[in-house]
Structure formats: C-alpha cells, structure tokens
Design an enzyme around this catalytic site. Structure first.
Site, short mmCIF file in Angstrom:
data_model
loop_
_atom_site.label_atom_id
_atom_site.label_comp_id
_atom_site.label_asym_id
_atom_site.label_seq_id
_atom_site.Cartn_x
_atom_site.Cartn_y
_atom_site.Cartn_z
N GLY A 1 -1.13 7.73 1.36
CA GLY A 1 -1.23 7.71 2.81
C GLY A 1 0.03 7.33 3.54
N SER B 1 -4.62 -1.54 14.66
CA SER B 1 -5.42 -0.36 15.02
C SER B 1 -6.08 -0.60 16.36
CB SER B 1 -6.50 -0.13 13.96
OG SER B 1 -7.47 0.81 14.40
N TYR C 1 -23.59 -8.71 9.82
CA TYR C 1 -22.51 -7.88 9.31
C TYR C 1 -22.70 -6.42 9.68
CZ TYR C 1 -19.42 -5.26 6.27
OH TYR C 1 -18.47 -4.40 5.81
N GLY D 1 0.81 -1.21 0.00
CA GLY D 1 0.00 0.00 0.00
C GLY D 1 0.84 1.25 0.00
N GLY E 1 1.64 4.51 3.72
CA GLY E 1 2.60 3.74 2.97
C GLY E 1 3.49 4.61 2.10
#
Length: 354
Positions: free
Chosen positions: A88, A208, A230, A84, A90
C-alpha cells in the site's frame, strides 16, 4: 427494525421484485460507505477546505502523484523510516523516496516480508521487523535502528489496521488503538533523539478524516479496552483521532528544535486496509474502487510531500490532505486533550520506555 424498513418500501416497478430493489439499494449504500470508510478517509477535501493561516500552500492537488511531488528533490544522504512498508501507501512511499536517493528503513510484520518488500523497492532499502501488536517488537526495532548510528531525517508512521469486525484486545487495550496509535507513540519516543539529531528531522503521522467517527469526547479514556459499546468504525475513528492528537502534542514538545511533526490524511485510497471487512463488502469495494478510490501512487502523495518538501522545513503541528494544510474538525485540534493523551500513553508504555 429490518421488518419495519421493508414494510415501508414502495411497490416494486414492473419486472422488479421487492428483494431486487432492496438488494440494489443495499449494494449502493454499502458501496458508498466502503469507499468512504475502508481506505483511510471518510470525506474528500471539499468538506474541510478551511486552511490555517501562515502555512505554505503547494501547487499539488488531489490528483498529484507521489512521484510528482518529489520529482525535483535530491534526497541523497537522508534516512527515512517507514512503518508498514510492505504494501500500500508504505510500499509506494518507500519506492518513490528511494528513487530520489533516500535510504529507506522499511518495516514489516516479519523480517521475511520486509526483506521481500526491499527487493521490490530496490535502491538502498533496509528491511526491519516491526510487529506493532508487540511493544517488545517495537523496542527491538528501535534498538536495531539505533545500531545503525544515523540520524532519522523522516520517521513516517504509516502502518495501521482498520474496522476489526469484533472486539480484539492487546494487553487489555482495544487493538486498533494499540496498533495505530500506542505502538507508534512508543516507537517515536524511543527514536526521537535520532529525529532531532537530523539537520531537519520530521515525524509524519498518517491519520484520517475517519476522526469524524470517533466518540464525541474524541478519546474515551475510561474505555480504552473497547468493551463498552464496541463498533468497528468508532474504534477506528478514535485511533485516527489519537494519531492526530499525538502529532499535535509532539509538535508542541518539539518547539524550539530543528524537528517537526505533522499529521496527514491520504484520502480514499485503493489499498488492503479494508482486508478485515466481510467478504461481501470487499467484493463491493473491488467493483467500485476504480471509480471512487485513489490509486496508491496518488494516495501516497501527501505523506511524501509533507515528509520532504523544503517549503515545510519550519511547519509543525498541522494536518494535511491533498498536499495542502487544512483545519480538521472533531477533537483534532484540542490541545488539552492532546496533552492528556500523551500522559496516558506514556503511562501505558512506561515499562518499554525505561
């Protein structure tokens, strides 16, 4: 339920309508939730300040930048793989580490995106295609890395998706779990010998504090499809719990080697991780981001610190935020659960490990 909530509202003050009051409260409530949720974290460090014994502490803080944490380091000759790396955290991590001399293998969902990112990163960045929705792509990426015939000093599992509004599946598995955990699990296992061949290889997994949103069990092994009850946050929390547990079990398996594995929480950062939110929520987040969210340069500091700090050469199996170790809650330190997750993950990716 909405009608009941409105019925309990107090009379509007002069000059304000009841709708205005409700909309304002909804705006503030949504803004707070988005600041917590949409950026990789749902709490600040003050909520989890218990620190493990014997793990080195740094002088860096929640305001330190990635540039600051690597300022005195020479990474010449080191190779770092970042998933990634096209945006952002990455992209910022790749940029910062190349300035210290590292060769960065920067992955993107397409080779075109990765190539464009490498042009922006500069230095000796190498573009690689990695589509985490495809285990065939993960295997192809690993094969491309192996052809470079170099040890991996750092494998930074940074890429991720968040808060898909509706249930999506990949090969029958809920998509956030598949992309955030399962594909990184496969990639690391395909390249683990490259990490252990480095003088002091490191696997860094971006987790996180959204692990707090996971179901009570941490991982619902009987519901990896996501079809039962979900909700976007629960599914994301489960995937982030899986990231932490994967890192924990990997550290156990690396014991006695010269390689380490640690998980990190970047905190609330202003990135495009919230791109799957409805438009109105993204607009709110845009309005509050400058007040509540870390800039990317600050958000990338913890993963760059854990990936490079000489003080952490022997540190493995821990969870870091704001450039320091903390003890996470939930199921994040559940070693039997971590072992069970490893076994189940191995079963799910077996056809691509052979």
């Amino acid at each position: 339920m909405v009608g009941a909530a409105i019925a309990r509202e107090p009379p509007a003050p002069p000059g304000q309508t009841l709708a205005t009051m409700i909309n304002r409260r909804s705006f503030l409530s949504a803004g707070a939730a988005l600041a917590a949720a949409g950026t990789g974290s749902c709490s600040r460090q003050e909520e989890s300040t218990v620190q493990p014994e014997g793990v080195p502490l740094s002088a860096f803080t929640k305001s330190s930048t990635a540039t600051e944490v690597v300022a005195d380091l020479d990474l010449t000759g080191k190779t770092v793989l970042i998933t990634g790396a096209t945006s952002g955290l990455g992209l910022e991590s790749a940029r910062v580490l190349t300035t210290c001399g590292a060769r960065v293998l920067a992955t993107g969902r397409t080779l075109e995106k990765a190539t464009a990112a490498c042009a922006e990163i500069g230095g000796s960045a190498v573009p690689l295609e990695l589509e985490l929705e495809s285990h065939a792509s993960v295997r192809s990426c690993a094969e491309a890395v192996r052809k470079l015939d170099t040890p991996l000093d750092v494998l930074l599992c940074n890429a991720g998706i968040m808060a898909l509004p509706e249930l999506e599946q990949v090969r029958g598995i809920e998509k956030q779990f598949f992309v955030n955990h399962l594909s990184h699990f496969l990639l690391v296992n395909l390249l683990l010998d490259r990490v252990t061949n480095a003088p002091q290889g490191r696997v860094v997994v971006v987790s996180s504090s959204a692990y707090k949103w996971a179901p009570p069990a941490g991982i619902e092994f009987d519901n990896l499809s996501g079809e039962r009850d979900y909700t976007p946050n629960k599914a994301y929390g489960q995937s982030k719990t899986a990231n932490g547990l994967f890192s924990l079990e990997l550290a156990s398996r690396l014991a006695g080697t010269n390689a380490t594995s640690n998980a990190i929480n970047p905190g609330p950062v202003d990135t495009n991780l919230s791109r799957h939110y409805p438009g109105w929520q993204r607009r709110i987040l845009g309005l509050i981001s400058g007040f509540l969210l870390k800039p990317v340069g600050v958000g990338a500091s913890t993963q760059c610190y854990v990936a490079t700090s000489p003080a952490l050469a022997q540190t493995s199996g821990y969870y870091f935020e704001n450039c320091n170790p903390v003890i996470p809650g939930g199921q994040m330190t559940n070693k039997p659960l971590a072992a069970q997750l490893w076994q189940k993950s191995t079963e799910l990716v077996a056809s691509h490990l052979a």
